[in-house]
Every structure is written in C-alpha cells, then in structure tokens.
Design a protein around this motif. Structure first.
Motif, PDB file in Angstrom:
ATOM      1  N   SER A 181     -35.331  27.991  80.570  1.00 47.16           N
ATOM      2  CA  SER A 181     -36.100  28.546  81.688  1.00 47.16           C
ATOM      3  C   SER A 181     -35.397  29.788  82.202  1.00 47.16           C
ATOM      4  O   SER A 181     -34.167  29.899  82.140  1.00 47.16           O
ATOM      5  N   ASP A 182     -36.199  30.715  82.724  1.00 42.05           N
ATOM      6  CA  ASP A 182     -35.642  31.906  83.374  1.00 42.05           C
ATOM      7  C   ASP A 182     -35.486  31.690  84.875  1.00 42.05           C
ATOM      8  O   ASP A 182     -35.201  32.627  85.618  1.00 42.05           O
ATOM      9  N   GLY A 183     -35.701  30.459  85.304  1.00 43.03           N
ATOM     10  CA  GLY A 183     -35.623  30.144  86.722  1.00 43.03           C
ATOM     11  C   GLY A 183     -36.970  30.081  87.400  1.00 43.03           C
ATOM     12  O   GLY A 183     -37.103  29.530  88.496  1.00 43.03           O
ATOM     13  N   GLU A 184     -37.974  30.622  86.740  1.00 49.04           N
ATOM     14  CA  GLU A 184     -39.330  30.605  87.280  1.00 49.04           C
ATOM     15  C   GLU A 184     -40.223  29.629  86.531  1.00 49.04           C
ATOM     16  O   GLU A 184     -41.018  28.904  87.126  1.00 49.04           O
ATOM     17  N   GLU A 185     -40.109  29.625  85.201  1.00 47.69           N
ATOM     18  CA  GLU A 185     -40.938  28.746  84.379  1.00 47.69           C
ATOM     19  C   GLU A 185     -40.231  28.463  83.062  1.00 47.69           C
ATOM     20  O   GLU A 185     -39.260  29.129  82.695  1.00 47.69           O
ATOM     21  N   LEU A 186     -40.740  27.459  82.344  1.00 50.76           N
ATOM     22  CA  LEU A 186     -40.168  27.133  81.044  1.00 50.76           C
ATOM     23  C   LEU A 186     -40.474  28.238  80.038  1.00 50.76           C
ATOM     24  O   LEU A 186     -41.478  28.941  80.157  1.00 50.76           O
ATOM     25  N   ALA A 187     -39.592  28.386  79.060  1.00 48.86           N
ATOM     26  CA  ALA A 187     -39.787  29.432  78.049  1.00 48.86           C
ATOM     27  C   ALA A 187     -39.363  28.884  76.693  1.00 48.86           C
ATOM     28  O   ALA A 187     -38.515  27.991  76.594  1.00 48.86           O
ATOM     29  N   ASP A 188     -39.975  29.433  75.627  1.00 49.20           N
ATOM     30  CA  ASP A 188     -39.585  29.058  74.272  1.00 49.20           C
ATOM     31  C   ASP A 188     -38.376  29.846  73.808  1.00 49.20           C
ATOM     32  O   ASP A 188     -37.612  29.385  72.949  1.00 49.20           O
ATOM     33  N   ALA A 189     -38.206  31.053  74.356  1.00 56.83           N
ATOM     34  CA  ALA A 189     -37.075  31.892  73.978  1.00 56.83           C
ATOM     35  C   ALA A 189     -36.764  32.847  75.124  1.00 56.83           C
ATOM     36  O   ALA A 189     -37.661  33.234  75.887  1.00 56.83           O
ATOM     37  N   ILE A 190     -35.516  33.245  75.253  1.00 58.49           N
ATOM     38  CA  ILE A 190     -35.096  34.218  76.267  1.00 58.49           C
ATOM     39  C   ILE A 190     -34.137  35.179  75.603  1.00 58.49           C
ATOM     40  O   ILE A 190     -33.216  34.764  74.881  1.00 58.49           O
ATOM     41  N   ALA A 191     -34.332  36.487  75.845  1.00 56.04           N
ATOM     42  CA  ALA A 191     -33.516  37.513  75.193  1.00 56.04           C
ATOM     43  C   ALA A 191     -32.991  38.495  76.227  1.00 56.04           C
ATOM     44  O   ALA A 191     -33.524  38.590  77.347  1.00 56.04           O
ATOM     45  N   THR A 192     -31.938  39.220  75.866  1.00 49.87           N
ATOM     46  CA  THR A 192     -31.482  40.324  76.707  1.00 49.87           C
ATOM     47  C   THR A 192     -32.549  41.417  76.680  1.00 49.87           C
ATOM     48  O   THR A 192     -33.418  41.423  75.803  1.00 49.87           O
ATOM     49  N   ASP A 193     -32.501  42.338  77.642  1.00 49.73           N
ATOM     50  CA  ASP A 193     -33.542  43.369  77.693  1.00 49.73           C
ATOM     51  C   ASP A 193     -33.334  44.408  76.597  1.00 49.73           C
ATOM     52  O   ASP A 193     -32.377  44.331  75.811  1.00 49.73           O
ATOM     53  N   GLU A 194     -34.225  45.386  76.543  1.00 52.19           N
ATOM     54  CA  GLU A 194     -34.202  46.371  75.467  1.00 52.19           C
ATOM     55  C   GLU A 194     -32.909  47.172  75.445  1.00 52.19           C
ATOM     56  O   GLU A 194     -32.462  47.624  74.389  1.00 52.19           O
ATOM     57  N   ALA A 195     -32.317  47.355  76.630  1.00 51.54           N
ATOM     58  CA  ALA A 195     -31.069  48.120  76.695  1.00 51.54           C
ATOM     59  C   ALA A 195     -29.857  47.259  76.365  1.00 51.54           C
ATOM     60  O   ALA A 195     -28.723  47.741  76.362  1.00 51.54           O
ATOM     61  N   GLY A 196     -30.102  45.989  76.098  1.00 53.75           N
ATOM     62  CA  GLY A 196     -29.005  45.102  75.769  1.00 53.75           C
ATOM     63  C   GLY A 196     -28.235  44.591  76.969  1.00 53.75           C
ATOM     64  O   GLY A 196     -27.147  44.022  76.820  1.00 53.75           O
ATOM     65  N   GLU A 197     -28.806  44.775  78.181  1.00 51.81           N
ATOM     66  CA  GLU A 197     -28.143  44.302  79.396  1.00 51.81           C
ATOM     67  C   GLU A 197     -28.194  42.785  79.471  1.00 51.81           C
ATOM     68  O   GLU A 197     -29.177  42.157  79.068  1.00 51.81           O
ATOM     69  N   SER A 198     -27.144  42.191  79.994  1.00 53.57           N
ATOM     70  CA  SER A 198     -27.098  40.736  80.115  1.00 53.57           C
ATOM     71  C   SER A 198     -28.133  40.258  81.129  1.00 53.57           C
ATOM     72  O   SER A 198     -28.600  41.025  81.978  1.00 53.57           O
ATOM     73  N   LYS A 199     -28.465  38.978  81.062  1.00 47.61           N
ATOM     74  CA  LYS A 199     -29.493  38.413  81.941  1.00 47.61           C
ATOM     75  C   LYS A 199     -28.924  37.199  82.655  1.00 47.61           C
ATOM     76  O   LYS A 199     -28.438  36.241  82.022  1.00 47.61           O
ATOM     77  N   ASP A 200     -28.975  37.219  84.002  1.00 49.35           N
ATOM     78  CA  ASP A 200     -28.470  36.110  84.811  1.00 49.35           C
ATOM     79  C   ASP A 200     -29.530  35.040  85.012  1.00 49.35           C
ATOM     80  O   ASP A 200     -30.732  35.274  84.823  1.00 49.35           O
ATOM     81  N   GLY A 201     -29.110  33.867  85.442  1.00 43.78           N
ATOM     82  CA  GLY A 201     -30.035  32.812  85.856  1.00 43.78           C
ATOM     83  C   GLY A 201     -30.784  32.143  84.733  1.00 43.78           C
ATOM     84  O   GLY A 201     -31.860  31.567  84.948  1.00 43.78           O
ATOM     85  N   VAL A 202     -30.255  32.189  83.525  1.00 46.54           N
ATOM     86  CA  VAL A 202     -30.889  31.503  82.397  1.00 46.54           C
ATOM     87  C   VAL A 202     -30.483  30.031  82.448  1.00 46.54           C
ATOM     88  O   VAL A 202     -29.301  29.703  82.534  1.00 46.54           O
ATOM     89  N   LEU A 203     -31.480  29.122  82.409  1.00 44.80           N
ATOM     90  CA  LEU A 203     -31.216  27.684  82.493  1.00 44.80           C
ATOM     91  C   LEU A 203     -31.411  27.060  81.116  1.00 44.80           C
ATOM     92  O   LEU A 203     -32.451  27.239  80.484  1.00 44.80           O
ATOM     93  N   VAL A 204     -30.389  26.333  80.675  1.00 49.62           N
ATOM     94  CA  VAL A 204     -30.397  25.755  79.329  1.00 49.62           C
ATOM     95  C   VAL A 204     -30.168  24.249  79.423  1.00 49.62           C
ATOM     96  O   VAL A 204     -29.223  23.805  80.091  1.00 49.62           O
ATOM     97  N   VAL A 205     -31.025  23.462  78.762  1.00 51.55           N
ATOM     98  CA  VAL A 205     -30.840  22.011  78.671  1.00 51.55           C
ATOM     99  C   VAL A 205     -30.531  21.680  77.221  1.00 51.55           C
ATOM    100  O   VAL A 205     -31.261  22.090  76.315  1.00 51.55           O
ATOM    101  N   LEU A 206     -29.422  20.941  76.998  1.00 48.51           N
ATOM    102  CA  LEU A 206     -29.008  20.545  75.660  1.00 48.51           C
ATOM    103  C   LEU A 206     -29.210  19.047  75.468  1.00 48.51           C
ATOM    104  O   LEU A 206     -29.261  18.291  76.445  1.00 48.51           O
ATOM    105  N   ASP A 207     -29.304  18.639  74.216  1.00 47.51           N
ATOM    106  CA  ASP A 207     -29.464  17.206  73.951  1.00 47.51           C
ATOM    107  C   ASP A 207     -28.158  16.450  74.197  1.00 47.51           C
ATOM    108  O   ASP A 207     -28.162  15.256  74.510  1.00 47.51           O
ATOM    109  N   ARG A 208     -27.010  17.157  74.071  1.00 45.87           N
ATOM    110  CA  ARG A 208     -25.698  16.586  74.358  1.00 45.87           C
ATOM    111  C   ARG A 208     -24.811  17.712  74.867  1.00 45.87           C
ATOM    112  O   ARG A 208     -25.052  18.884  74.566  1.00 45.87           O
ATOM    113  N   THR A 209     -23.775  17.389  75.623  1.00 47.37           N
ATOM    114  CA  THR A 209     -22.945  18.456  76.188  1.00 47.37           C
ATOM    115  C   THR A 209     -21.548  17.952  76.522  1.00 47.37           C
ATOM    116  O   THR A 209     -21.382  16.784  76.906  1.00 47.37           O
TER     117      THR A 209
END
Length: 592
Positions: A181-209
């Motif tokens: 999720s990007d913090g607003e809704e679920l997503a299938d994939a999340i990428a850095t922007d076109e300029a390659g800038e990092s992206k904050d607030g990415v939420l990741v759920v793993l099957d194990r951790t």
C-alpha cells in the motif's frame, strides 16, 4: 478494588469518597474496608491477598488525591453556580461541566449531585457533545502518530494467513510480499518516480518476518527489505489485529510487487542494543523490589536502542542512596554473567516458577517466560540477550514522578553508558578550561577557590553600594520639596536593585521623621519603586501601601505593602518622570 477497568474503578473510588463526605466522614476511610473485601473475595481472586499492601496504598493515595480534587473542584463549581444564581439561571452549561471534568478532574456525576443540591440542572447533552469532540481529537492525534489504526483498515480484507514472526531465532530470512500500500489504498506494485527519487510511506506485509513489531513497550526493529529489483528501508513495524506485520518503508530504489520473493534483514546492532535495554529493564524491576519493597509493580515501560523508561508503583521519590543501591544491584547481576533463558510454558507452571506478571493483565493458557539466572523471572514477549554479561553495564539517568503513585526511572546500557561518559568527560574538560585549571583533577579545587573569591567580591561590592547609597542620600535632601511640613524625597537611580532601594528608604525614614520617600531603581533586568513613610508623616494619614499603588499606576505598575514601607514593579519606564512629578500632588491629596 481489582484493576480490571481503570476508569470504572477510579469512578467507584471517587463516588465512595464523595458519599463518605456526605455521611460526615471527613478523613480517608476506604482502606479500612479493604480487609473485609479481600476476605470475602479471595477464594475466587487469590491475587487480592497477594497484592494486599499494594491495593491499600493505591486506594489510600487515590482517596487523598481525590480529596484535593474535591476541594479545588468545589471552589470552582461554587463560583459557577453563584454566577448562575446572580443571573437567575437554572442550568449549568455542558461546556462548564466539561471544563470541570477535563481540566480539574471533577466527575460529571459529582457535578450533577452538587448542582441538584443547589436546585440547578446540568446540560448533560452538551457535556457529552464536548466529550465526543475530545475523543475525536484524541483519535485524530493517535492516527497521525500511529499507523496501526489505518493499516488495520487497509489490510483488513486480506485473506492470507497471518504473518509468521521468526525474529526470536533469526535476523535475516527470505519472505514473500503478500500485500502493498502507498498509505491510501492497496497496490499490486509500487515504484520510485521517474527521476528515481525515493518514496516514503510504503507499507509492506510479508508472509513471514524477522522484524519485531512495536508492542509491550519495545520499539520496532529497523533494517532493509531487498530483492534484485528493489531496496526498501524499514523504519517502523506494527501488528494489525488480524496478525499482519505492516512494515513502513522508504522505497530507495526499484519496484516492489505483490508476490515478490525478498530478503528481510534486521539492523543487528540496533536490535542488540534494544535487547540489552529490555533485559536490563527486567533486572531493574527485580532490583527495585529488593530495595524499595514488594509493592513495586510495573506500570509501563519503553525500550529503544538508546535507553529504557520503566514506570513503577511507588508512593514517594526514590532517594539518591536507594537509586545507587538499585544501580549497583543491576550491575552486580550483569557482571555475574547470568544465563537468560526463554521458555513457553503453561501459565500455572510459570506462576509456580515465580514469574512476574502485570497485575490486572490477561494472559493466555501458555505464556512466554524470560528467566535471568533464576534471579529475575517475568512474563514477556520481547527480545532479550542470552546472557546478562552482554548488557555490559547499566546507568540510571533520572528518576521522576509521572502520575499519582507512579514513578519513572530512565536508564541506559553498554554504548549508551560509554557515550554518556564521553559526553560528561568533554563537559568536564571544557569546564576545566573555563576555570583555568591545569587538568580535570584540579577543576573542583579551582571551582571552590573561584566561588570563595566571588563571595568575597560580592561582599565588598555590597559594602561599596551601601557607601554610595549613603552618599546619595545627602544629595537627595538638597532638592526635597516641602508639602505642609512633610518633606518629599524622590529620585530615579539607575544601576540600583531592589535591596539597595529598600536600604536607602530605611535610612531616609530613620533620618527624617517627617519624610515621604519615593525611589525608583533599575538593575538592568527589572525596574522597581520603593516608598517609605516616616513616623510623623504616618500620623498625618499617609500610608506607603496606598501611595505606592497610586504613584506606580502612572507608570503601568502595581504593588503594595505596609504603612511604613511598600514596593511596586514598573512596566512603562517611559512614564517614570511623570510618576515622580506626580508625587507631591498625590501626597497632598492623601494627607489629613
């Protein structure tokens, strides 16, 4: 008495104290009932007898505190009701009732009872509206600080198995991304922007951790989630009610997809620092119980990689001597290199071992028990060292009060102690240079010598100021006005503090029995006015307290005092001349 519902029990205690007063009992009395309640209930709740002394102290402290609340709240409520009666109104507003509750801790039911006795009603509907607004504000603040609320909503529809936590046994492992999720809704994939800038607030759920989620007072692990295409920096981990570990990340590079196989790696050094602080907290609780008494129980804790906060029940400040004993006892157990073992045991077996549990906390049938060499044994789900020697050393930083009957100790371990030592050594070195001491060892003697020199200098300065003041007094009489036999001595003296003004006024009053003295002085930080009225001038109806109020008011000041001497602060220094020029007329008007 049982602390299963803190709000409910607090309200019951307050009601009991209130009704005790209504029955004419004006002393603390609730602890006298504890023995009877325990005797009638201990068959079903044996922990009551175990915590008897603690229960009595809590109830006694709460009753005393509520007595003070009653006194303060009654004064404010009486003022509110008095204004209502003057306005011929019959209803106390909900806003005022809420203010009494929120600001002064005065319960609504007591406000209602007292108002009813005075023939007044309370607008309870408006009160509950204010309470709802407060809860909404509190919820918004919580959500702004804590992802757990909205992450639970975002990932609430997932049907996958809960995240498996492996962090007790490993700090790096392969895992699969089951949600993003990007913090607003679920997503299938999340990428850095076109300029390659990092992206904050990415939420990741793993099957194990291997990442520990923030809970039980222990902060979450930090680290990285990586695969061939993406790198994410993990900055927070929360566990949702359905058991999903939500990793809050900064996507540093690439694209992350649902279904990706990744490597989850915990920051090992940070985890070990947290473990050291957490195990040290267990040792601290045991040491506190040994030094202060068995009534000590945990009331909250916090551990990160730099320090630990430990809140505990105690009813007075811990003395420096007691703190030293506690600190020494913890370090003693660290240096003994006690093995730290962890077992999952049936709760009854754990209790037979003497494992400490949080009073009032609910546990399952199987509990995780952390044991430090048989000396400290507690229920705990956090991460720990495997031997107390790994803690290195332990240092208490502070001890303070956080609530009625609750104290807090802040402490650090290992590198935190070394950093503290470096910091204080640097401070001492700078102090030695400022004192012009040859080395750190000479600094205390040099400080003592300078303090003695300063004390002697101040003494000589006081003598000089007194001599200068005496010299000024003779000059003041040369320009003194005469109002019907009363001499007016007035002046503005820069560089003169309140003590010097007082001394000068006293000397003029003794020297001239028919004088009124008005002196204004400024020491650079504040401006003061001193007024003195001599004995014969007082016989003419002149009083220093009355004069200082009228004269100081011209310069935006206020003050008061006795008939022979009074002082006031001056706010508007631009009106000092106006105030001094008005003295003769004010004296004349006050004279009989």
């Amino acid at each position: 008495i049982r602390t299963f519902d803190a709000h409910r029990d607090d309200l019951l205690l307050r009601r009991a104290a209130r009704h005790g007063r209504m029955l004419g009992i004006n002393r603390p009395f609730l602890t006298e009932l504890v023995d009877t309640v325990i005797e009638s209930s201990e068959a079903g709740y044996p922990e009551l007898r175990e915590h008897e002394s603690y229960i009595k102290k809590v109830i006694g402290t709460e009753e005393q505190r509520f007595g003070r609340t009653i006194d303060a709240g009654l004064s404010i409520l009486n003022g509110m009701m008095g204004r209502l009666k003057e306005a011929h109104e019959k209803v106390l507003s909900g806003v005022e009732a809420f203010k009494l509750n929120d600001t002064f801790g005065f319960p609504l039911d007591l406000t209602r009872e007292i108002a009813a006795e005075a023939g007044l009603a309370v607008d309870e509907a408006a009160f509950h509206i204010e309470m709802t607004k407060q809860r909404e504000r509190a919820r918004a603040e919580r959500l702004a600080k804590d992802i757990s609320g909205w992450s639970a909503d975002l990932f609430g529809e997932l049907t996958a198995e809960a995240t498996q936590f492996d962090g007790y046994d490993t700090l790096s492992e392969s895992a699969k991304v089951i949600a993003l999720s990007d913090g607003e809704e679920l997503a299938d994939a999340i990428a850095t922007d076109e300029a390659g800038e990092s992206k904050d607030g990415v939420l990741v759920v793993l099957d194990r951790t291997p990442f520990y989620a923030e809970m039980g007072g222990q902060v979450a692990d930090h680290g990285y989630i990586t695969n061939g295409d993406a790198k994410l920096k993990v900055t927070q981990v929360k566990k949702t009610p359905k058991g999903y570990f939500v990793h809050t990340c900064e996507l540093l590079d690439g694209t992350i997809h649902v279904g990706d196989e990744v490597t989850a790696s915990v920051d090992t050094q940070r985890r070990m620092a947290i473990c050291r602080n957490h195990t040290a907290t267990h040792l601290l609780q045991k040491a506190l119980r040994e030094v202060l008494g068995e009534h000590v129980h945990q009331a909250g804790s916090y551990q990160d990689d730099k320090l630990t906060h430990f809140d505990f029940t105690h009813f007075s400040a811990v003395t420096p001597e007691e703190l030293r004993k506690v600190e020494d006892r913890v370090n003693e157990k660290i240096f003994e290199a006690l093995p730290v073992t962890i077992q999952n045991l049936p709760i009854e077996e754990a209790k037979k071992m003497g494992a400490m549990a949080l009073f009032g906390e609910k546990y399952g049938s199987v509990v995780r028990v952390v044991d430090a060499g048989g000396w400290s044994t507690e229920f705990c789900g956090g991460t720990h060292v495997t031997n107390t020697a790994q803690i290195g050393c332990f240092k208490i930083l502070s001890e303070s009060s956080v609530a009625a009957g609750i104290r807090r100790i802040e402490a650090t371990t290992a590198y935190g102690v070394l950093n503290l030592l470096d910091e204080r050594t640097e401070q001492l070195a700078k102090t030695a240079v400022a004192l012009k001491a040859n080395n750190l060892k000479d600094a205390p003697a040099r400080a003592e010598a300078l303090t003695a020199e300063l004390k002697e200098t101040n003494k000589q300065l006081d003598i000089l100021k007194a001599e200068m003041a005496s010299a000024k007094i003779d000059g003041l009489f040369e320009n003194a006005a005469d109002i019907d036999g009363v001499r007016i001595v007035s002046a503005y003296l820069t560089g003169t503090g309140a003590d010097t003004l007082r001394d000068m006024v006293d000397k003029i009053r003794d020297k001239a029995p028919n004088a009124v003295t008005v002196l204004i002085g400024s020491d650079g930080s504040k401006t003061m006015m001193a007024v003195g009225v001599s004995k014969n001038a007082q016989a003419r109806g002149l009083k220093a307290g009355a004069l200082v109020k009228k004269i100081a008011a011209i310069a935006g000041g206020n003050g008061g005092g006795k008939p022979d001497f009074a002082m006031a602060g001056i706010r508007d220094t631009s009106k000092i001349d106006d105030a001094l020029n008005a003295v003769p007329e004010i004296v004349k008007a006050e004279m009989q």
